[in-house]
Scaffold this active site. Structure first.
Site, PDB file in Angstrom:
ATOM      1  N   GLU A 149      -3.487   7.850   7.496  1.00 49.27           N
ATOM      2  CA  GLU A 149      -4.548   7.029   6.886  1.00 49.27           C
ATOM      3  C   GLU A 149      -4.923   5.882   7.831  1.00 49.27           C
ATOM      4  OE1 GLU A 149      -3.699   5.579   2.944  1.00 49.27           O
ATOM      5  OE2 GLU A 149      -5.601   4.485   2.810  1.00 49.27           O
ATOM      6  N   GLU A 203       1.981   1.890  -3.416  1.00 52.72           N
ATOM      7  CA  GLU A 203       0.872   2.441  -4.204  1.00 52.72           C
ATOM      8  C   GLU A 203       0.859   3.975  -4.077  1.00 52.72           C
ATOM      9  OE1 GLU A 203      -3.101   3.951  -3.338  1.00 52.72           O
ATOM     10  OE2 GLU A 203      -3.291   1.841  -2.742  1.00 52.72           O
ATOM     11  N   HIS A 204       1.009   4.481  -2.866  1.00 57.10           N
ATOM     12  CA  HIS A 204       1.078   5.940  -2.677  1.00 57.10           C
ATOM     13  C   HIS A 204       2.284   6.528  -3.407  1.00 57.10           C
ATOM     14  CE1 HIS A 204      -1.730   7.113   0.792  1.00 57.10           C
ATOM     15  NE2 HIS A 204      -2.079   5.900   0.433  1.00 57.10           N
ATOM     16  N   HIS A 228       0.824  -1.208   0.000  1.00 57.88           N
ATOM     17  CA  HIS A 228       0.000   0.000   0.000  1.00 57.88           C
ATOM     18  C   HIS A 228       0.864   1.266   0.000  1.00 57.88           C
ATOM     19  CE1 HIS A 228      -2.087   3.139   2.517  1.00 57.88           C
ATOM     20  NE2 HIS A 228      -2.916   3.041   1.501  1.00 57.88           N
TER      21      HIS A 228
END
Lengths: 432, 446
Positions: B147, B70-71, B67
């Site tokens: 997040e 992904e950022h 993840h």
């Protein structure tokens, strides 16, 4: 790479909208008006129904009545009890959803061509002959109260509720539309029946249909579906007076990340500066990753996962709102950066480059919204509620493109009030 | 109700065009799979690249790196400045984003159809040319920690869910949160992200899905130009992950948090997923979840919400699209004054009743009717179709499996459903979690 990208920006011309998009206004023999787009390629219809007034029509002391009533529409009607109604809808593979907001009761329906009449009969039953049995009332009330109980310890819900109360006090806008545990517990069947009469009437009705149905078929369908609703409902609520002052209000709540809702007065949907304000907000906090708030608070400083601002032109008041969430030891800095950005835009305005990019985003993204029968029906019913002309879609991008830098900067100076910005912070923030 | 009798059986006799008929697929020479879904009603396209790599493909110790990467893919390449990717999409009137799951990471842009080539140019660029420095990763690590704060730390329900997943999976990475354990996220490094990138981001590990106002031939030309020239990664290993040992004891937990206002219970069971060429059990479990917990007319709603009025909400889920063994889950939210123990006992009793009573044929037919109709509604939602194909292909299924799925569902019988329920819903191999406020403060709902 760069050059190619720039060329692309320059050649961006207004996209044609959906090839077949042609809205027609249909008036039924009984006088009900709807907007229609015929789209016969898939054998179903998306239907959107709105009643203006919504939860703001709750009678004094009956907060949550419209919301509970709306939730009960699918819980039994005519001879059908809740499960009978649900089974009937499932047998037809039709789906109906009912919801209440501050200004609107909304019904979204979708049904197949091959059993359209049966689906409409069923939908009609729920709107015109809801049973509101005591059993169903008690069961759904239990669900609403369960949600209210969860909201009591949800930082976002606490922030929203606190902000509303500060902004609007005793006006219905000043409290959650689903009511309080106390008010919902006290609602009787008579209150629910009264809420139905108050909210679902033909003098506040808006309809849009998209799909496999003709103009000739739609008219009689409207009369059958909605003709038996009462002519008039409850009087509309008065304007809400905004009683917000600048500052920070902390609601202590033991959680690791503080949630902040913020805002001040906004701009009416019909104000001639609305488009300039709309473009300005894209630049400030409404445009996704590229907005100033996202750039400054998230990309440069890593203070949050998301920060947004948006115009909220409601029927009885206009707000300019936003939200952010940061760890308790970082929220103070996030708030300070947001206030600085508010001030910088009010004082210095936007660059020509920012304006062009915002317009490219808005005009380019507009056609992307028309991506399905339900989406188009929702847009059309919203246009009617906003009192927009039937040819609005074709002219909307021109209105965006007509906004000048001077317009944006003038509106920014008038609208943005960094010191008037009120923050409600829920958490255990440090340094506030 | 009466006026509806018989409707369900006579409709849909002449099934119109199916959603599957809108789909074309092919493969590039470097192994990249391509799916094109045509919908010419609006001049819009959805461009997606799915990598067959997600959180469950991470190395132990660096949870959250899939993840995190992904950022970081929005941070720039040799030719794009940080943030320029999204800025370019926006300047062209489009929207872009990405998402990470256990079995895949996907990037997408929704944009005017005539911008497809530009999207492919940029997306293929960041498949191999990512350029990161230490500062990018430190700021972005703060963002993913915020997040996690937002999605998990601020939500007792999400915290409980993490513990429950960890209890469900003793050995498989599905037991580790996608976003990562906080202490490992805080230590994620540039090298961690790049190692994952080099291993998994390659055309032979990717699926291109293009949906909207496009012609398959044009998509092929662009795809060959931009993706086709990227060499495959020969080091890519077959996707073999640790499997779960036999479960020899029921697992239970109580998660207490003062922020819980509405207690509830979750129950999960390990369950087989859809496998290529073998989707029958998964189809039966899909329908079983609908029967048991699919809404107002479901078996659990009937027993617990309507008859006994012990619950304000009940639900059952089965996520069949998964690379490895998945779960079948229940949730029960007790009514006011009903304890979690009473609610759980009522759920267990209802399940016993279900196994004894069998399937209501009328309910099964209603569910099948809705599944048939969803084939019609699906044609109005090309993005959903794009996601359906991307998710399935990234989870080990083939195009043929996706196309066959509606028929496999229609073929499910009562015997199939009961057999699947018998095999999966065994209390001895269950995981049960209660979510509630600490007992001293539990003034509500108990």
């Amino acid at each position: 790479m760069m050059r190619f990208v720039l060329t692309c920006v320059l050649v961006l011309a207004a996209l044609p909208l959906r090839a077949g998009v042609e809205i027609r206004e249909v008036t039924s023999p009984g006088g009900i008006t709807a907007w229609l787009v015929e789209e016969p390629s898939i054998p179903f219809v998306a239907l959107e129904i709105r009643f203006r007034g919504g939860a703001s029509l709750d009678a004094p002391g009956k907060r949550g009545a419209i919301n509970l009533m709306t939730g009960l529409l699918e819980e039994g009607a005519g001879d059908l009890d809740a499960r009978g109604f649900a089974r009937a809808a499932e047998s037809l593979a039709a789906s109906f959803s009912y919801s209440a907001g501050d200004d609107t009761v909304s019904i979204s329906a979708r049904f197949l061509t091959e059993n359209r009449d049966q689906a409409l009969d069923l939908l009609r039953l729920s709107l015109v002959e809801p049973a509101f049995s005591q059993k169903a009332i008690d069961r759904v009330r239990g669900q609403v109260i369960s949600g209210l109980r969860s909201d009591e310890k949800d930082p976002n819900a606490i922030a929203g509720r606190t902000f509303k109360a500060l902004a609007f006090g005793d006006h219905p806008y000043g409290s959650p539309s689903n009511g309080t545990i106390e008010s919902v517990s006290a609602l009787t069947r008579e209150d629910i029946v009264a809420a139905h009469k108050a909210a679902l009437a033909r003098d506040r009705l808006y309809v849009a249909a998209v799909g496999d149905i003709t103009e000739a078929e739609l008219g009689p369908m409207l009369d059958r579906l909605l003709g038996d609703l009462p002519e008039t409902g409850a009087p509309m609520p008065g304007d809400a007076e905004l009683s917000l002052e600048g500052g920070v209000e902390v609601v202590a709540f033991d959680t690791p990340q503080s949630v902040a809702h913020f805002g001040h007065a906004g701009i009416d949907r019909h104000d001639e500066d609305f488009f300039a304000a709309y473009v300005m907000n894209v630049i400030l906090g409404g445009g996704g990753f590229e907005s100033r708030l996202m750039t400054e608070v998230r990309e440069k400083r890593g203070l949050t996962y998301g920060v947004y601002s948006y115009l909220a032109p409601k029927d009885r008041a206009a707000l300019y709102l936003g939200s952010v969430a940061s760890a308790n030891d970082r929220i103070a800095e996030a708030i300070s950066v947001i206030r600085d950005e508010w001030r910088r835009l009010a004082q210095e305005g936007v660059t020509q480059d920012e304006l062009e990019k915002a317009k490219a985003l808005l005009t380019g993204a507009y056609p992307l919204r028309f991506d399905g029968n339900g989406a188009i029906a929702r847009i059309m019913v919203g246009m009617q509620m906003d009192d927009l002309p039937i040819d609005y879609i074709a002219t909307r991008n021109d209105k965006v493109n007509a906004v000048t830098r001077e317009d944006v900067n003038r509106v920014a100076a008038e609208l943005l009030d960094p010191d008037g910005l009120h923050f409600v912070v829920v958490g255990k923030p440090e340094g506030l | 109700m009466r006026f509806l009798a018989g409707v369900a059986t006579l409709v849909m006799a002449a099934l119109p065009l199916r959603a599957e008929d809108m789909v074309t697929d092919f493969r590039l020479e470097n192994g990249m799979q391509v799916v094109v879904i045509e919908d010419h009603r609006a001049p819009v396209v959805m461009h997606m690249v799915w990598y067959r790599a997600g959180a469950a493909d991470e190395t132990p110790g660096v949870s959250g790196v899939a993840h995190f990467l992904e950022h970081l893919l929005f941070k720039g390449t040799e030719t794009l400045e940080p943030g320029e990717f999204s800025a370019t999409v926006a300047a062209n009137g489009g929207r872009d984003n990405a998402f990470t799951s256990y079995d895949y990471t996907a990037y997408f842009q929704r944009i005017a159809a005539d911008r497809l080539e530009l999207m492919m140019q940029m997306e293929s660029d960041r498949m191999v040319n990512l350029q990161l420095d230490e500062k990018d990763i430190l700021t972005e690590r703060d963002v993913i920690i915020e997040e996690r704060n937002q999605r998990v730390e601020n939500s007792p329900a999400a915290l409980m869910r993490e513990q429950l997943d960890a209890a469900q999976y003793l050995n498989h990475r599905y037991g580790v949160p996608i976003i990562g354990w906080r202490h490992e996220m805080e230590a994620l490094s540039l090298e961690d992200a790049l190692a994952y990138y080099r291993q998994y981001y390659a055309p032979n590990n990717a699926i291109l899905v293009v949906a909207g106002d496009v012609e398959p031939a044009a998509v092929r030309t662009f795809a060959e130009t931009y993706y086709g020239v990227i060499p495959p990664n020969p080091e890519l290993e077959p996707r073999v992950r640790p499997t779960e040992p036999p479960q020899t004891a029921a697992r239970r937990m109580v998660f207490e948090d003062p922020r819980v206002a509405q207690p509830y219970l979750r129950r999960s069971y390990l369950a087989p997923e859809r496998d290529a060429g073998d989707q029958e059990t998964a189809a039966a479990l899909t329908i079983l979840a609908e029967i048991l917990g699919g809404g107002t007319t479901s078996f659990l709603a009937e027993k617990l919400q309507f008859d006994a009025q012990l619950a304000v909400y009940t639900g059952a889920w089965y996520r069949g699209t998964s690379f490895d063994d998945t779960t079948f889950e229940f949730v029960v939210v007790p009514a006011e004054g009903v304890s979690l123990a009473e609610a759980e006992a009522a759920m267990d009793q209802a399940m016993k009743d279900f196994m004894a009573d069998g399937v209501d044929p009328a309910q099964l037919e209603r569910i099948k009717m809705q599944l048939r109709a969803s084939q019609i509604y699906a044609r109005d939602d090309v993005e959903r179709l794009a996601n359906r194909y991307g998710r399935a292909l990234a989870s080990g299924l083939t195009i043929e499996d996706v196309k066959a799925w509606p028929d496999v569902l229609q073929a499910v019988t009562e015997e199939d459903i009961l057999r699947a329920a018998e095999a999966v819903l065994d209390l001895d191999t269950s995981v049960t979690g209660w979510l509630r406020a600490p007992q001293a403060d539990a003034e509500v709902g108990q």
